[in-house]
Design a protein around this motif. Structure first.
Motif, PDB file in Angstrom:
ATOM      1  N   PRO A  55      22.005 -51.067 -23.524  1.00 23.75           N
ATOM      2  CA  PRO A  55      22.437 -51.463 -22.241  1.00 23.75           C
ATOM      3  C   PRO A  55      21.476 -51.787 -21.175  1.00 23.75           C
ATOM      4  O   PRO A  55      20.376 -50.937 -21.257  1.00 23.75           O
ATOM      5  N   GLY A  56      21.465 -52.706 -20.204  1.00 27.70           N
ATOM      6  CA  GLY A  56      20.625 -52.688 -19.321  1.00 27.70           C
ATOM      7  C   GLY A  56      19.618 -53.811 -19.572  1.00 27.70           C
ATOM      8  O   GLY A  56      18.630 -54.165 -18.791  1.00 27.70           O
ATOM      9  N   MET A  57      19.208 -54.218 -20.797  1.00 22.46           N
ATOM     10  CA  MET A  57      18.086 -54.972 -21.145  1.00 22.46           C
ATOM     11  C   MET A  57      18.252 -56.481 -20.910  1.00 22.46           C
ATOM     12  O   MET A  57      19.519 -56.990 -20.729  1.00 22.46           O
ATOM     13  N   VAL A  58      17.338 -57.472 -20.916  1.00 25.82           N
ATOM     14  CA  VAL A  58      17.280 -58.556 -20.948  1.00 25.82           C
ATOM     15  C   VAL A  58      16.695 -59.380 -22.283  1.00 25.82           C
ATOM     16  O   VAL A  58      15.495 -58.712 -22.534  1.00 25.82           O
ATOM     17  N   VAL A  59      17.709 -59.738 -23.200  1.00 21.92           N
ATOM     18  CA  VAL A  59      17.267 -60.060 -24.409  1.00 21.92           C
ATOM     19  C   VAL A  59      17.373 -61.578 -24.449  1.00 21.92           C
ATOM     20  O   VAL A  59      18.320 -62.331 -24.272  1.00 21.92           O
ATOM     21  N   PRO A 113      29.057 -51.336 -20.208  1.00 24.15           N
ATOM     22  CA  PRO A 113      28.936 -50.235 -21.284  1.00 24.15           C
ATOM     23  C   PRO A 113      30.046 -49.365 -21.024  1.00 24.15           C
ATOM     24  O   PRO A 113      30.424 -48.939 -19.668  1.00 24.15           O
ATOM     25  N   ASP A 114      30.498 -48.600 -22.260  1.00 24.81           N
ATOM     26  CA  ASP A 114      31.730 -47.640 -21.987  1.00 24.81           C
ATOM     27  C   ASP A 114      31.338 -46.747 -22.808  1.00 24.81           C
ATOM     28  O   ASP A 114      30.482 -46.821 -23.616  1.00 24.81           O
ATOM     29  N   ALA A 115      32.115 -45.645 -23.037  1.00 27.97           N
ATOM     30  CA  ALA A 115      32.134 -44.564 -23.895  1.00 27.97           C
ATOM     31  C   ALA A 115      32.090 -45.208 -25.437  1.00 27.97           C
ATOM     32  O   ALA A 115      31.250 -44.888 -26.171  1.00 27.97           O
ATOM     33  N   THR A 116      32.842 -46.392 -25.959  1.00 24.30           N
ATOM     34  CA  THR A 116      32.821 -47.173 -27.024  1.00 24.30           C
ATOM     35  C   THR A 116      31.325 -47.569 -27.564  1.00 24.30           C
ATOM     36  O   THR A 116      30.920 -47.396 -28.561  1.00 24.30           O
ATOM     37  N   SER A 117      30.700 -48.261 -26.386  1.00 22.12           N
ATOM     38  CA  SER A 117      29.664 -48.944 -26.647  1.00 22.12           C
ATOM     39  C   SER A 117      28.204 -48.059 -26.448  1.00 22.12           C
ATOM     40  O   SER A 117      27.275 -48.241 -27.430  1.00 22.12           O
ATOM     41  N   LEU A 118      28.452 -47.129 -25.863  1.00 23.45           N
ATOM     42  CA  LEU A 118      27.227 -46.104 -25.668  1.00 23.45           C
ATOM     43  C   LEU A 118      27.118 -45.146 -26.882  1.00 23.45           C
ATOM     44  O   LEU A 118      26.202 -44.816 -27.326  1.00 23.45           O
ATOM     45  N   GLN A 119      28.258 -44.723 -27.450  1.00 24.42           N
ATOM     46  CA  GLN A 119      28.354 -44.152 -28.804  1.00 24.42           C
ATOM     47  C   GLN A 119      27.827 -45.095 -30.031  1.00 24.42           C
ATOM     48  O   GLN A 119      26.761 -44.602 -30.691  1.00 24.42           O
ATOM     49  N   TYR A 120      28.016 -46.370 -30.057  1.00 25.63           N
ATOM     50  CA  TYR A 120      27.380 -47.320 -30.803  1.00 25.63           C
ATOM     51  C   TYR A 120      26.096 -47.217 -30.671  1.00 25.63           C
ATOM     52  O   TYR A 120      25.209 -47.119 -31.706  1.00 25.63           O
ATOM     53  N   VAL A 121      25.525 -47.436 -29.720  1.00 28.35           N
ATOM     54  CA  VAL A 121      24.133 -47.454 -28.996  1.00 28.35           C
ATOM     55  C   VAL A 121      23.334 -46.072 -29.756  1.00 28.35           C
ATOM     56  O   VAL A 121      22.167 -46.187 -30.288  1.00 28.35           O
ATOM     57  N   LEU A 122      23.883 -45.121 -29.380  1.00 27.32           N
ATOM     58  CA  LEU A 122      22.982 -43.792 -29.683  1.00 27.32           C
ATOM     59  C   LEU A 122      23.129 -43.593 -31.090  1.00 27.32           C
ATOM     60  O   LEU A 122      22.179 -43.065 -31.541  1.00 27.32           O
ATOM     61  N   GLU A 123      24.206 -44.091 -31.815  1.00 20.48           N
ATOM     62  CA  GLU A 123      24.052 -43.987 -33.217  1.00 20.48           C
ATOM     63  C   GLU A 123      22.993 -44.824 -33.886  1.00 20.48           C
ATOM     64  O   GLU A 123      22.478 -44.441 -34.954  1.00 20.48           O
ATOM     65  N   LYS A 124      22.982 -45.859 -33.153  1.00 20.37           N
ATOM     66  CA  LYS A 124      21.773 -46.954 -33.768  1.00 20.37           C
ATOM     67  C   LYS A 124      20.416 -46.528 -33.460  1.00 20.37           C
ATOM     68  O   LYS A 124      19.562 -47.018 -33.857  1.00 20.37           O
ATOM     69  N   CYS A 125      20.328 -45.649 -32.307  1.00 19.34           N
ATOM     70  CA  CYS A 125      18.827 -45.499 -31.599  1.00 19.34           C
ATOM     71  C   CYS A 125      18.895 -43.823 -31.668  1.00 19.34           C
ATOM     72  O   CYS A 125      18.746 -42.990 -30.800  1.00 19.34           O
ATOM     73  N   PRO A 126      18.448 -43.357 -32.992  1.00 19.67           N
ATOM     74  CA  PRO A 126      17.912 -41.902 -33.143  1.00 19.67           C
ATOM     75  C   PRO A 126      16.878 -41.563 -32.337  1.00 19.67           C
ATOM     76  O   PRO A 126      16.697 -40.211 -32.022  1.00 19.67           O
TER      77      PRO A 126
END
Length: 474
Positions: free
Chosen positions: A125-129, A240-253
């Motif tokens: 979240p918050g990136m420019v891609v 971003p919400d709880a759903t997307s933040l959980q996804y990011v944290l799972e993909k970013c150990p």
């Protein structure tokens, strides 16, 4: 990201990445991540080398070979087309020269760039891609501003990690209601494109919100943001919400401890302020949504499964000519039901719908059934990781038992840039994002739909309302 004035999420992202204002219309925008592929980067590297420049920040660039690779189920992939092979080898050589990470043709985790990047934790979240591909809007599902750029801009980003950027206008699309059973975010976005038109969001970055959007999985949100560009949008965002933040944290150990706390604190500020002004707003009700299918040669030429091919006289004067051309190209009869239209081919894949949830939905329809006589059907996972997960779950066995081809990952038949090309006159039920003339092969006819709808077409041999079929849990 605090500001004395109410801001939209888009404005916050742009402001936080503005290096300087260049003039009244343009800014210099810092880019957190630059994704490259094999067909938009060669000229950019050539220009860089002509000026004897180096890549400014190699670690913030990643390359993926995806559009041109064959997807045949062989142990080693070989690109037979000489021009395509040259594109791939040039990319490998340029990445090696500048120490840029590359997911090459036979990398186990290779796949479609817009599937690979988020599943490996590159998108936060918050990136420019940015990327030399229009469907970079996909990353808005995680609260990142993603958009496509041209070859000359690719060179500028390689040299400076910045982009000369003209900010867009703000559009908010609110969707209320619960998606009915048998419908998906693909149906939702096709309906919206049909309503506002293929140029309805031109010049805007769209923020999706509302109870329907908040109930979507992250993978469904990827589909929504991916296809926003088909309405002309320059970008798409979901706060971003709880759903997307959980996804990011799972993909970013790597995000742990104090870093995790700081990241969450920053990400929780990524929303549009209550009094923020949008230049345009739309509201839709999803509670009565049907599966949607395109009938023409543009994603906005679409009808619900209960609908009919329009009579040219029933559309506006400005749309009449394109409708007549589309009907002629697709060889459909004006006034005919879209349901029951026979198909020859089914393609389940693309950066729009080739993630694990998409394959599960298709397998649920296919289980216990067989591809209809005369139909060729294929499944192309979006990445090596998706393919591996599907095989762990036995989805590949379901597809192969039903008569589907189970392929290696890649862009494949989304566009005719590789070995997977349809012949003239072949009618395809496709989970892709574009149904332009010749998109899947010269003279080929494309009907866009969800993975479940494509699976239903495969086993019935015609465009079919998946809601009428009994599903088998897999």
């Amino acid at each position: 990201m605090s500001s004395p004035h109410p801001q939209t999420l888009y404005q916050k992202l742009v402001d936080s990445h503005t290096v300087r204002r260049l003039d009244a219309d343009n800014i210099l925008l810092f880019c957190d991540l630059h994704l490259m592929n094999e067909y938009t980067s060669p000229q950019a590297f050539a220009g860089l080398h002509d000026e004897k420049r180096r890549v400014a920040v190699p670690g913030q660039n990643v390359a993926v070979v995806s559009h041109i690779i064959p997807t045949h189920p062989t142990s080693i992939r070989v690109i037979q087309d000489a021009a395509s092979a040259l594109q791939a080898s040039n990319l490998a050589r340029n990445c090696s020269r500048h120490q840029i990470p590359l997911y090459d043709t036979n990398d186990a985790m290779q796949g479609i760039e817009h599937v690979v990047a988020p599943e490996h934790g590159m998108i936060r979240p918050g990136m420019v891609v940015i990327c030399g591909d229009s469907h970079t809007t996909t990353y808005g599902a995680l609260g990142a501003l993603g958009f496509g750029i041209g070859t000359s801009e690719v060179e500028h980003v390689l040299a400076t990690q910045t982009l000369v950027y003209r900010p867009a206008k703000d559009m908010r699309i609110r969707v209320n209601g619960v998606l009915p059973k048998g419908t998906t975010s693909k149906d939702l976005v096709l309906m919206m494109i049909g309503q506002i038109g293929a140029q309805g969001a031109r010049g805007y970055v769209v923020e999706f919100c509302g109870e329907t959007v908040s109930q979507l999985s992250v993978e469904a949100r990827f589909t929504l943001c991916n296809m926003a560009v088909e309405a002309g949008a320059r970008g798409a965002l979901i706060a971003p919400d709880a759903t997307s933040l959980q996804y990011v944290l799972e993909k970013c150990p790597d995000i742990v401890g104090a870093t995790r706390d700081a990241a969450l604190a920053a990400w929780n500020e990524l929303y549009s302020d209550a009094d923020a002004r949008f230049d345009q707003e739309h509201t839709f009700d999803a509670s009565n949504l049907e599966p949607y299918v395109t009938w023409g040669t543009s994603p906005d030429q679409v009808v619900p499964i209960s609908g009919t091919v329009p009579l040219p006289g029933s559309v506006s004067a400005e749309q009449r000519r394109s409708a007549e051309q589309a009907i002629q190209y697709t060889a459909l009869k004006p006034g005919a039901n879209i349901a029951g239209t026979p198909i020859d081919h089914v393609f389940i894949g693309s950066c729009t719908n080739a993630r694990i949830e998409d394959l599960r939905a298709a397998a649920e329809v296919v289980a216990g059934r067989h591809v209809a006589d005369g139909v060729r059907a294929m499944v192309v996972p979006g990445s090596g990781a998706v393919k591996k997960q599907a095989e762990v779950e036995g989805l590949d066995v379901i597809f192969k038992t039903a008569g589907f081809e189970w392929r290696k990952p890649g862009c494949s038949m989304c566009l005719a840039m590789n070995d997977d090309v349809l012949m003239d006159g072949i009618r395809c039920a496709s989970t892709t994002n574009r149904n332009f003339e010749g998109r899947q092969g010269r003279g080929a006819i494309t009907h866009l739909m969800s993975p479940a709808m494509a699976a239903a077409a495969a086993v019935t041999g015609a465009i079919t309302d998946v809601r009428t079929m009994e599903l088998n849990h897999v």
